[in-house]
Motif scaffolding. Sequence first.
Motif, PDB file in Angstrom:
ATOM      1  N   GLY A   1       0.455 -10.757  -6.838  1.00  0.00           N
ATOM      2  CA  GLY A   1       0.103  -9.516  -6.155  1.00  0.00           C
ATOM      3  C   GLY A   1      -1.146  -8.891  -6.743  1.00  0.00           C
ATOM      4  O   GLY A   1      -1.297  -8.826  -7.968  1.00  0.00           O
ATOM      5  N   ASN A   2      -2.040  -8.448  -5.890  1.00  0.00           N
ATOM      6  CA  ASN A   2      -3.307  -7.857  -6.326  1.00  0.00           C
ATOM      7  C   ASN A   2      -3.204  -6.339  -6.252  1.00  0.00           C
ATOM      8  O   ASN A   2      -3.010  -5.766  -5.181  1.00  0.00           O
ATOM      9  CB  ASN A   2      -4.450  -8.347  -5.437  1.00  0.00           C
ATOM     10  CG  ASN A   2      -5.816  -7.912  -5.938  1.00  0.00           C
ATOM     11  OD1 ASN A   2      -5.926  -7.045  -6.804  1.00  0.00           O
ATOM     12  ND2 ASN A   2      -6.861  -8.513  -5.407  1.00  0.00           N
ATOM     13  N   ASN A   3      -3.364  -5.663  -7.389  1.00  0.00           N
ATOM     14  CA  ASN A   3      -3.212  -4.217  -7.426  1.00  0.00           C
ATOM     15  C   ASN A   3      -4.312  -3.489  -6.662  1.00  0.00           C
ATOM     16  O   ASN A   3      -4.187  -2.305  -6.357  1.00  0.00           O
ATOM     17  CB  ASN A   3      -3.173  -3.716  -8.871  1.00  0.00           C
ATOM     18  CG  ASN A   3      -2.312  -2.475  -9.029  1.00  0.00           C
ATOM     19  OD1 ASN A   3      -1.436  -2.198  -8.212  1.00  0.00           O
ATOM     20  ND2 ASN A   3      -2.547  -1.725 -10.089  1.00  0.00           N
ATOM     21  N   PHE A   4      -5.388  -4.189  -6.326  1.00  0.00           N
ATOM     22  CA  PHE A   4      -6.424  -3.606  -5.465  1.00  0.00           C
ATOM     23  C   PHE A   4      -5.805  -3.180  -4.142  1.00  0.00           C
ATOM     24  O   PHE A   4      -6.160  -2.148  -3.576  1.00  0.00           O
ATOM     25  CB  PHE A   4      -7.536  -4.632  -5.218  1.00  0.00           C
ATOM     26  CG  PHE A   4      -8.690  -4.113  -4.401  1.00  0.00           C
ATOM     27  CD1 PHE A   4      -9.828  -3.633  -5.029  1.00  0.00           C
ATOM     28  CD2 PHE A   4      -8.652  -4.121  -3.014  1.00  0.00           C
ATOM     29  CE1 PHE A   4     -10.907  -3.157  -4.283  1.00  0.00           C
ATOM     30  CE2 PHE A   4      -9.716  -3.649  -2.259  1.00  0.00           C
ATOM     31  CZ  PHE A   4     -10.851  -3.167  -2.890  1.00  0.00           C
ATOM     32  N   TYR A   5      -4.856  -3.999  -3.642  1.00  0.00           N
ATOM     33  CA  TYR A   5      -4.208  -3.719  -2.369  1.00  0.00           C
ATOM     34  C   TYR A   5      -2.956  -2.853  -2.539  1.00  0.00           C
ATOM     35  O   TYR A   5      -2.248  -2.600  -1.565  1.00  0.00           O
ATOM     36  CB  TYR A   5      -3.821  -5.022  -1.674  1.00  0.00           C
ATOM     37  CG  TYR A   5      -5.011  -5.891  -1.362  1.00  0.00           C
ATOM     38  CD1 TYR A   5      -6.021  -5.444  -0.510  1.00  0.00           C
ATOM     39  CD2 TYR A   5      -5.150  -7.153  -1.927  1.00  0.00           C
ATOM     40  CE1 TYR A   5      -7.120  -6.239  -0.226  1.00  0.00           C
ATOM     41  CE2 TYR A   5      -6.240  -7.954  -1.637  1.00  0.00           C
ATOM     42  CZ  TYR A   5      -7.222  -7.490  -0.787  1.00  0.00           C
ATOM     43  OH  TYR A   5      -8.314  -8.266  -0.501  1.00  0.00           O
ATOM     44  N   GLN A   6      -2.677  -2.416  -3.740  1.00  0.00           N
ATOM     45  CA  GLN A   6      -1.535  -1.548  -3.981  1.00  0.00           C
ATOM     46  C   GLN A   6      -2.057  -0.192  -4.478  1.00  0.00           C
ATOM     47  O   GLN A   6      -2.314   0.709  -3.693  1.00  0.00           O
ATOM     48  CB  GLN A   6      -0.566  -2.180  -4.980  1.00  0.00           C
ATOM     49  CG  GLN A   6       0.745  -1.406  -5.149  1.00  0.00           C
ATOM     50  CD  GLN A   6       1.793  -2.184  -5.935  1.00  0.00           C
ATOM     51  OE1 GLN A   6       2.046  -3.365  -5.669  1.00  0.00           O
ATOM     52  NE2 GLN A   6       2.417  -1.528  -6.893  1.00  0.00           N
ATOM     53  N   LEU A   7      -2.283  -0.069  -5.769  1.00  0.00           N
ATOM     54  CA  LEU A   7      -2.769   1.199  -6.312  1.00  0.00           C
ATOM     55  C   LEU A   7      -4.156   1.558  -5.774  1.00  0.00           C
ATOM     56  O   LEU A   7      -4.489   2.730  -5.622  1.00  0.00           O
ATOM     57  CB  LEU A   7      -2.805   1.134  -7.837  1.00  0.00           C
ATOM     58  CG  LEU A   7      -3.272   2.400  -8.560  1.00  0.00           C
ATOM     59  CD1 LEU A   7      -2.337   3.570  -8.261  1.00  0.00           C
ATOM     60  CD2 LEU A   7      -3.376   2.163 -10.055  1.00  0.00           C
ATOM     61  N   GLY A   8      -4.958   0.546  -5.456  1.00  0.00           N
ATOM     62  CA  GLY A   8      -6.322   0.800  -5.003  1.00  0.00           C
ATOM     63  C   GLY A   8      -6.409   1.659  -3.758  1.00  0.00           C
ATOM     64  O   GLY A   8      -7.370   2.411  -3.583  1.00  0.00           O
TER      65      GLY A   8
ATOM     66  N   ALA B   1       8.662  -9.482  -2.429  1.00  0.00           N
ATOM     67  CA  ALA B   1       8.641  -9.049  -3.830  1.00  0.00           C
ATOM     68  C   ALA B   1       7.497  -9.683  -4.615  1.00  0.00           C
ATOM     69  O   ALA B   1       7.020  -9.096  -5.590  1.00  0.00           O
ATOM     70  CB  ALA B   1       9.978  -9.381  -4.491  1.00  0.00           C
ATOM     71  N   ALA B   2       7.039 -10.857  -4.223  1.00  0.00           N
ATOM     72  CA  ALA B   2       5.977 -11.539  -4.963  1.00  0.00           C
ATOM     73  C   ALA B   2       4.675 -10.756  -4.943  1.00  0.00           C
ATOM     74  O   ALA B   2       3.853 -10.878  -5.856  1.00  0.00           O
ATOM     75  CB  ALA B   2       5.756 -12.939  -4.394  1.00  0.00           C
ATOM     76  N   ASN B   3       4.476  -9.940  -3.919  1.00  0.00           N
ATOM     77  CA  ASN B   3       3.229  -9.185  -3.795  1.00  0.00           C
ATOM     78  C   ASN B   3       3.237  -7.870  -4.574  1.00  0.00           C
ATOM     79  O   ASN B   3       2.230  -7.167  -4.612  1.00  0.00           O
ATOM     80  CB  ASN B   3       2.947  -8.875  -2.325  1.00  0.00           C
ATOM     81  CG  ASN B   3       2.676 -10.125  -1.509  1.00  0.00           C
ATOM     82  OD1 ASN B   3       2.182 -11.122  -2.039  1.00  0.00           O
ATOM     83  ND2 ASN B   3       2.998 -10.079  -0.223  1.00  0.00           N
ATOM     84  N   VAL B   4       4.371  -7.544  -5.176  1.00  0.00           N
ATOM     85  CA  VAL B   4       4.541  -6.237  -5.807  1.00  0.00           C
ATOM     86  C   VAL B   4       4.024  -6.238  -7.239  1.00  0.00           C
ATOM     87  O   VAL B   4       4.332  -7.136  -8.029  1.00  0.00           O
ATOM     88  CB  VAL B   4       6.023  -5.814  -5.783  1.00  0.00           C
ATOM     89  CG1 VAL B   4       6.242  -4.531  -6.583  1.00  0.00           C
ATOM     90  CG2 VAL B   4       6.491  -5.630  -4.340  1.00  0.00           C
ATOM     91  N   ASN B   5       3.247  -5.215  -7.583  1.00  0.00           N
ATOM     92  CA  ASN B   5       2.815  -4.975  -8.954  1.00  0.00           C
ATOM     93  C   ASN B   5       3.581  -3.784  -9.515  1.00  0.00           C
ATOM     94  O   ASN B   5       4.144  -2.982  -8.776  1.00  0.00           O
ATOM     95  CB  ASN B   5       1.320  -4.675  -9.003  1.00  0.00           C
ATOM     96  CG  ASN B   5       0.469  -5.918  -8.857  1.00  0.00           C
ATOM     97  OD1 ASN B   5       0.248  -6.640  -9.822  1.00  0.00           O
ATOM     98  ND2 ASN B   5       0.009  -6.173  -7.649  1.00  0.00           N
ATOM     99  N   GLY B   6       3.559  -3.648 -10.823  1.00  0.00           N
ATOM    100  CA  GLY B   6       4.189  -2.505 -11.469  1.00  0.00           C
ATOM    101  C   GLY B   6       5.512  -2.874 -12.097  1.00  0.00           C
ATOM    102  O   GLY B   6       6.445  -3.298 -11.404  1.00  0.00           O
TER     103      GLY B   6
ATOM    104  N   THR C   1       0.820  -1.212   0.000  1.00  0.00           N
ATOM    105  CA  THR C   1       0.000   0.000   0.000  1.00  0.00           C
ATOM    106  C   THR C   1       0.853   1.261   0.000  1.00  0.00           C
ATOM    107  O   THR C   1       0.375   2.341  -0.373  1.00  0.00           O
ATOM    108  CB  THR C   1      -0.934   0.033   1.227  1.00  0.00           C
ATOM    109  OG1 THR C   1      -0.146   0.061   2.431  1.00  0.00           O
ATOM    110  CG2 THR C   1      -1.838  -1.179   1.247  1.00  0.00           C
ATOM    111  N   HIS C   2       2.126   1.154   0.401  1.00  0.00           N
ATOM    112  CA  HIS C   2       3.012   2.324   0.401  1.00  0.00           C
ATOM    113  C   HIS C   2       3.519   2.661  -0.996  1.00  0.00           C
ATOM    114  O   HIS C   2       3.904   3.805  -1.255  1.00  0.00           O
ATOM    115  CB  HIS C   2       4.246   2.074   1.281  1.00  0.00           C
ATOM    116  CG  HIS C   2       3.957   1.561   2.642  1.00  0.00           C
ATOM    117  ND1 HIS C   2       4.880   0.830   3.386  1.00  0.00           N
ATOM    118  CD2 HIS C   2       2.848   1.662   3.422  1.00  0.00           C
ATOM    119  CE1 HIS C   2       4.351   0.519   4.550  1.00  0.00           C
ATOM    120  NE2 HIS C   2       3.122   0.999   4.595  1.00  0.00           N
ATOM    121  N   LEU C   3       3.566   1.677  -1.869  1.00  0.00           N
ATOM    122  CA  LEU C   3       4.296   1.827  -3.127  1.00  0.00           C
ATOM    123  C   LEU C   3       3.732   2.911  -4.044  1.00  0.00           C
ATOM    124  O   LEU C   3       4.500   3.706  -4.599  1.00  0.00           O
ATOM    125  CB  LEU C   3       4.382   0.480  -3.836  1.00  0.00           C
ATOM    126  CG  LEU C   3       4.981  -0.659  -2.992  1.00  0.00           C
ATOM    127  CD1 LEU C   3       5.133  -1.923  -3.824  1.00  0.00           C
ATOM    128  CD2 LEU C   3       6.307  -0.261  -2.355  1.00  0.00           C
TER     129      LEU C   3
END
Length: 399
Positions: free
Chosen positions: A358-365, A142-147, A122-124
């Motif tokens: 990695g689910n981008n919902f939990y990153q960019l979302g 690293a496995a959870n990272v998108n982008g 979520t910080h990314l």
Amino acid sequence: MLKRSTTAALTAFVAVGLTATACSSSPTDVDSALDARGCITDFDASIDYFPDKSILFDAKNFTVDYHDSYQVLTIEQPFPGASPESYVLVKCGAPDPELSGDLASAPKITTPIRSLYSASTTHLPLITELGRLDVLTGVANAANVNGDDIRARIADGKITEYASGKAVNVEKVVAENPDVLMTQGTDDPSYAKLRAAGIPVVANAEYLESTALGRAEWVKMMAALTGTEAQAATLYDRIRSDYAKVAEVAAGAEKRPVLNGTMYQGTWYMPAGGSYIGRLMHDAGATYPWAGDPATGSLQLNFETVYTENGTAPLWIVMSDWATTGDAVAEDQRYGQLTAVQDGRVWSGTEDMGPTGGNNFYQLGVLRPDLILGDLVAIVHPELAPNHEFAFYREVPRA
């Protein structure tokens, strides 16, 4: 028409200008006293070195106070049940301030920081959308990272993985000596060891915010560490405005029933009406039996209660990565009794999955609730957004 904004477009408007900041010194005067990094070259106690000051609108779990050459960042609840924690952020090139009371013993961090270890995806986007990807030097898993941009830096060895097995590799972190390790809102036993070794550990608990916009506004917390208040203000103003526009589209529509959540180990976790998901549902023009519950977390219910009260909802919104509704029934046969599974529609927040899960919902979302709300409006009221491009949700095919 509600459409998904691209990262490129989002980055473009960050540079447009500054809104929602308070200015007390001329930026030109301050800029002439700073080097390329943003450090003070010739300290002058009469200058306010923070002409751009963040003003918070929706976030409730942190504050930033400005004091000419330093800031005080306070996390009200670093993790559930914890007391507030404050950090003194000193502009590089300034002398350490003379402090009293609790602040005298508060951790001091030199800003803008040059290296950050992040415990949560979520910080990314808070880093990348402020144009400071170079600051990110460590990720927990690293496995959870998108982008592609972040993953490329991981592959090149510019970003270290420091907790691949969920346990923090204390020795690795100490050896790398980042300016800050940012937590994911928990009290990990390793953090005390890191603090003892001189590694500043800063709490990030945006998930304790009860609104989606409150979570997104933590971009201003990252701005305090990276010296990007102006960019964060412009970015957040746009997100907040876009969210309001989407909510306005659904405001006049009749609320439609939806079913939320899934079972885990025999318990159905249902978002309460006061939770951030509950508020998103309200703003999307959806309703469900627990929408009026003011609790800010999830309600723990049994299947029978959910089925009796909400089982006939024609829409079911989940986060499970099911290929078809058959996978849902295979997980729990009782799901097959739900109207949404039999002849309705099931939607999953797994549209944008990374190559390693990695689910981008939990990153960019977390930064883009406007996109999440746009998806939900298109799901609940498709007539309002017939050409919508989904960012985070996909329809689960019927088996």
